[in-house]
Enzyme design. Structure first.
Site, PDB file in Angstrom:
ATOM      1  N   LYS A   1     -11.202   2.754  13.749  1.00  0.00           N
ATOM      2  CA  LYS A   1      -9.943   3.264  14.310  1.00  0.00           C
ATOM      3  C   LYS A   1     -10.130   3.607  15.794  1.00  0.00           C
ATOM      4  O   LYS A   1      -9.253   3.352  16.616  1.00  0.00           O
ATOM      5  CB  LYS A   1      -9.465   4.496  13.532  1.00  0.00           C
ATOM      6  CG  LYS A   1      -8.989   4.183  12.117  1.00  0.00           C
ATOM      7  CD  LYS A   1      -7.768   3.294  12.105  1.00  0.00           C
ATOM      8  CE  LYS A   1      -7.214   3.072  10.704  1.00  0.00           C
ATOM      9  NZ  LYS A   1      -6.124   2.085  10.671  1.00  0.00           N
TER      10      LYS A   1
ATOM     11  N   TYR B   1     -14.938   3.867   8.961  1.00  0.00           N
ATOM     12  CA  TYR B   1     -13.471   3.838   9.103  1.00  0.00           C
ATOM     13  C   TYR B   1     -13.067   4.444  10.452  1.00  0.00           C
ATOM     14  O   TYR B   1     -12.291   3.860  11.208  1.00  0.00           O
ATOM     15  CB  TYR B   1     -12.868   4.630   7.947  1.00  0.00           C
ATOM     16  CG  TYR B   1     -11.376   4.829   7.981  1.00  0.00           C
ATOM     17  CD1 TYR B   1     -10.497   3.775   7.820  1.00  0.00           C
ATOM     18  CD2 TYR B   1     -10.832   6.114   8.137  1.00  0.00           C
ATOM     19  CE1 TYR B   1      -9.128   3.971   7.822  1.00  0.00           C
ATOM     20  CE2 TYR B   1      -9.472   6.325   8.130  1.00  0.00           C
ATOM     21  CZ  TYR B   1      -8.615   5.249   7.972  1.00  0.00           C
ATOM     22  OH  TYR B   1      -7.254   5.453   7.968  1.00  0.00           O
TER      23      TYR B   1
ATOM     24  N   ILE C   1      -1.748  11.556   4.106  1.00  0.00           N
ATOM     25  CA  ILE C   1      -0.340  11.365   3.752  1.00  0.00           C
ATOM     26  C   ILE C   1      -0.126  11.601   2.253  1.00  0.00           C
ATOM     27  O   ILE C   1      -0.830  11.034   1.422  1.00  0.00           O
ATOM     28  CB  ILE C   1       0.141   9.937   4.122  1.00  0.00           C
ATOM     29  CG1 ILE C   1      -0.162   9.619   5.602  1.00  0.00           C
ATOM     30  CG2 ILE C   1       1.627   9.770   3.815  1.00  0.00           C
ATOM     31  CD1 ILE C   1       0.518  10.499   6.628  1.00  0.00           C
TER      32      ILE C   1
ATOM     33  N   GLY D   1       0.794  -1.220   0.000  1.00  0.00           N
ATOM     34  CA  GLY D   1       0.000   0.000   0.000  1.00  0.00           C
ATOM     35  C   GLY D   1       0.828   1.272   0.000  1.00  0.00           C
ATOM     36  O   GLY D   1       2.064   1.230  -0.062  1.00  0.00           O
ATOM     37  N   GLN D   2       0.135   2.410   0.080  1.00  0.00           N
ATOM     38  CA  GLN D   2       0.803   3.718  -0.002  1.00  0.00           C
ATOM     39  C   GLN D   2       1.876   3.858   1.079  1.00  0.00           C
ATOM     40  O   GLN D   2       3.014   4.223   0.790  1.00  0.00           O
ATOM     41  CB  GLN D   2      -0.222   4.858   0.127  1.00  0.00           C
ATOM     42  CG  GLN D   2       0.386   6.226  -0.137  1.00  0.00           C
ATOM     43  CD  GLN D   2      -0.479   7.390   0.336  1.00  0.00           C
ATOM     44  OE1 GLN D   2      -1.497   7.197   1.005  1.00  0.00           O
ATOM     45  NE2 GLN D   2      -0.072   8.597   0.008  1.00  0.00           N
TER      46      GLN D   2
ATOM     47  N   ILE E   1      -2.070  -9.080   0.794  1.00  0.00           N
ATOM     48  CA  ILE E   1      -3.036 -10.089   0.339  1.00  0.00           C
ATOM     49  C   ILE E   1      -2.832 -10.430  -1.137  1.00  0.00           C
ATOM     50  O   ILE E   1      -3.242 -11.483  -1.608  1.00  0.00           O
ATOM     51  CB  ILE E   1      -4.489  -9.649   0.622  1.00  0.00           C
ATOM     52  CG1 ILE E   1      -5.432 -10.840   0.498  1.00  0.00           C
ATOM     53  CG2 ILE E   1      -4.913  -8.484  -0.275  1.00  0.00           C
ATOM     54  CD1 ILE E   1      -6.745 -10.645   1.197  1.00  0.00           C
TER      55      ILE E   1
HETATM   56  P1  NAD Z   1      -3.488   1.448   1.333  1.00  0.00           P
HETATM   57  O1  NAD Z   1      -4.924   1.249   1.039  1.00  0.00           O
HETATM   58  O2  NAD Z   1      -2.646   2.202   0.371  1.00  0.00           O
HETATM   59  O3  NAD Z   1      -2.781   0.037   1.562  1.00  0.00           O
HETATM   60  C1  NAD Z   1      -3.370  -0.989   2.302  1.00  0.00           C
HETATM   61  C2  NAD Z   1      -2.728  -2.305   1.868  1.00  0.00           C
HETATM   62  O4  NAD Z   1      -3.373  -3.356   2.613  1.00  0.00           O
HETATM   63  C3  NAD Z   1      -2.949  -2.634   0.373  1.00  0.00           C
HETATM   64  O5  NAD Z   1      -1.722  -2.966  -0.238  1.00  0.00           O
HETATM   65  C4  NAD Z   1      -3.899  -3.831   0.393  1.00  0.00           C
HETATM   66  O6  NAD Z   1      -3.669  -4.764  -0.667  1.00  0.00           O
HETATM   67  C5  NAD Z   1      -3.558  -4.456   1.743  1.00  0.00           C
HETATM   68  N1  NAD Z   1      -4.637  -5.309   2.244  1.00  0.00           N
HETATM   69  C6  NAD Z   1      -5.975  -5.137   2.138  1.00  0.00           C
HETATM   70  N2  NAD Z   1      -6.616  -6.172   2.702  1.00  0.00           N
HETATM   71  C7  NAD Z   1      -5.670  -7.005   3.183  1.00  0.00           C
HETATM   72  C8  NAD Z   1      -5.718  -8.245   3.865  1.00  0.00           C
HETATM   73  N3  NAD Z   1      -6.861  -8.836   4.189  1.00  0.00           N
HETATM   74  N4  NAD Z   1      -4.537  -8.833   4.194  1.00  0.00           N
HETATM   75  C9  NAD Z   1      -3.352  -8.262   3.876  1.00  0.00           C
HETATM   76  N5  NAD Z   1      -3.252  -7.081   3.231  1.00  0.00           N
HETATM   77  C10 NAD Z   1      -4.400  -6.468   2.888  1.00  0.00           C
HETATM   78  O7  NAD Z   1      -3.398   2.088   2.798  1.00  0.00           O
HETATM   79  P2  NAD Z   1      -2.282   3.091   3.361  1.00  0.00           P
HETATM   80  O8  NAD Z   1      -2.633   4.453   2.931  1.00  0.00           O
HETATM   81  O9  NAD Z   1      -0.923   2.570   3.093  1.00  0.00           O
HETATM   82  O10 NAD Z   1      -2.612   3.011   4.914  1.00  0.00           O
HETATM   83  C11 NAD Z   1      -1.890   2.190   5.805  1.00  0.00           C
HETATM   84  C12 NAD Z   1      -2.468   2.396   7.195  1.00  0.00           C
HETATM   85  O11 NAD Z   1      -2.372   3.769   7.560  1.00  0.00           O
HETATM   86  C13 NAD Z   1      -3.955   2.035   7.312  1.00  0.00           C
HETATM   87  O12 NAD Z   1      -4.186   1.488   8.591  1.00  0.00           O
HETATM   88  C14 NAD Z   1      -4.639   3.364   7.223  1.00  0.00           C
HETATM   89  O13 NAD Z   1      -5.869   3.352   7.889  1.00  0.00           O
HETATM   90  C15 NAD Z   1      -3.645   4.284   7.908  1.00  0.00           C
HETATM   91  N6  NAD Z   1      -3.774   5.690   7.505  1.00  0.00           N
HETATM   92  C16 NAD Z   1      -3.442   6.082   6.239  1.00  0.00           C
HETATM   93  C17 NAD Z   1      -3.580   7.428   5.868  1.00  0.00           C
HETATM   94  C18 NAD Z   1      -3.199   7.909   4.486  1.00  0.00           C
HETATM   95  O14 NAD Z   1      -3.374   9.100   4.190  1.00  0.00           O
HETATM   96  N7  NAD Z   1      -2.699   7.068   3.606  1.00  0.00           N
HETATM   97  C19 NAD Z   1      -4.060   8.352   6.809  1.00  0.00           C
HETATM   98  C20 NAD Z   1      -4.424   7.917   8.073  1.00  0.00           C
HETATM   99  C21 NAD Z   1      -4.245   6.582   8.419  1.00  0.00           C
END
Ligand code: NAD
Length: 323
Positions: free
Chosen positions: A147, A143, A173, A12-13, A36
């Site tokens: 959290k 969501y 982010i 993910g990001q 996944i």
């Molecule tokens: P994202 O959606 O970019 O990445 C999430 C990853 O989780 C993906 O690669 C997806 O394939 C994987 N995934 C989904 N279901 C899965 C499963 N069952 N098993 C294994 N992997 C699985 O999310 P992100 O932006 O990288 O966020 C990471 C964390 O940070 C999350 O908890 C999110 O809530 C938190 N967060 C992100 C932001 C932001 O701006 N990006 C802001 C606040 C909080």
């Protein structure tokens, strides 16, 4: 401090950049990336990679035992905008996955957990300016509910079972390597891509929607800093407020125009406007600054420069290779 690390949701990001940084810090053989699926080829081919379903306890446990993992970064989640479309799935993924790792730590199979929370824990009744650590929290998105409940469980597992779980409430982010995965602050990444590709962007939030934001490098630094801190310095075991800067879509557009004068922004707010309206405009993160010496580096102008520079290079390479 840690010997063997597993990142769940590494494609993910945030997970992808965290994986690169942890590998540089601790060595490739000590950092296992998992997701996944293997959609992010750069990650899945860059070192040890496993397919792990965060919702499947056995899948997580087997991977942890296979690689003798002691520290888990749980980054898999369904984010705010996608979560509103699939509320039950968001609830199941976001809570099941956390329970699995908390229980593995309770059973002493792992020693340490990083689990990210979000500014989405706050809601329409929260004070929006300089939102304090301790305040009214009535999240209005599924969501945000996942959290908030996750934070309560983290604190509970720390108090009851001594589980060393650490957490921060990320703001939106901004990054250029991997696209964001369905959040309300995604506009602040998309805008730079479109500025480079087409010189224009239609924003799904209103021009004056102020939200707390952070550049990826700062977010990764905060994540590693809190995990490297001495246990005694981590005084909050639910989740820390974390902040860098706050800005509106119009302010990002203005900062892009300084570099690309022909850039045009238009506005077509959708369902994400309501989510954004329920979130803080700015965050008071004085506990993080005091307890584990958090400090951000990137301001809006720095972010704009870096995003335009890196995406400019990326799209030039894509164009060259497709010719
Ligand atoms: P994202 O959606 O970019 O990445 C999430 C990853 O989780 C993906 O690669 C997806 O394939 C994987 N995934 C989904 N279901 C899965 C499963 N069952 N098993 C294994 N992997 C699985 O999310 P992100 O932006 O990288 O966020 C990471 C964390 O940070 C999350 O908890 C999110 O809530 C938190 N967060 C992100 C932001 C932001 O701006 N990006 C802001 C606040 C909080």
């Amino acid at each position: 401090m840690s010997s063997k690390i597993l990142i769940i949701g590494a494609c993910g990001q945030i997970g992808s950049e965290l994986t690169y940084r942890l590998r540089r810090l601790f060595g490739d053989k000590n950092v296992v990336a998992s997701d996944i699926n293997a959609n992010n080829l750069e990650i899945s081919k860059s070192g040890i990679f496993e397919i792990v379903d965060a919702q499947d306890f056995t899948s997580v446990k087997n991977c942890i035992e296979k690689h003798q993992i002691d520290t888990v970064y749980l980054m898999a989640a369904m984010l705010s905008a996608t979560g509103e479309k699939h509320p039950e799935k968001a609830w199941d993924l976001n809570t099941d996955s956390l329970f699995h790792v908390l229980n593995l730590a309770k059973d002493k199979i792992i020693k340490r957990i990083f689990w990210p929370s979000s500014i989405a824990v706050f809601g329409p009744t929260t004070p929006t300016k300089y939102t304090p650590q301790y305040t009214t929290m009535e999240p209005s998105t599924v969501y945000g509910i996942t959290k908030q409940v996750g934070e309560r469980w983290c604190e509970y597992y720390f108090n009851k079972y001594g589980v060393d779980v650490r957490s921060i409430r990320y703001p939106g982010i901004i990054s250029w390597k991997t696209l964001p995965g369905g959040g309300t602050t995604d506009y602040a990444v998309e805008i730079y891509h479109e500025a480079i590709k087409t010189n224009q962007y239609q924003c799904f939030l209103k021009a004056d929607t102020e939200l707390p934001m952070m550049f990826m490098d700062d977010a990764i630094k905060a994540t590693i800093d809190i995990m490297m801190a001495k246990p005694k310095d981590i005084k909050i075991r639910s989740s820390y407020n974390l902040a860098a800067i706050s800005f509106t879509p119009q302010e990002v557009a203005d900062s892009i125009k300084k570099h690309i004068p022909e850039f045009e922004i238009s506005y077509a707010p959708d369902f994400r406007q309501e989510i954004a309206n329920s979130w803080p405009k700015s965050i008071n993160d004085s506990y993080a600054r005091q307890d584990w010496k958090w400090k951000h580096s990137f301001l809006l102008e720095d972010i704009t420069q870096e995003m335009l520079f890196q995406l400019g290079k990326k799209y030039k390479t894509i164009k060259k290779t497709s010719q």
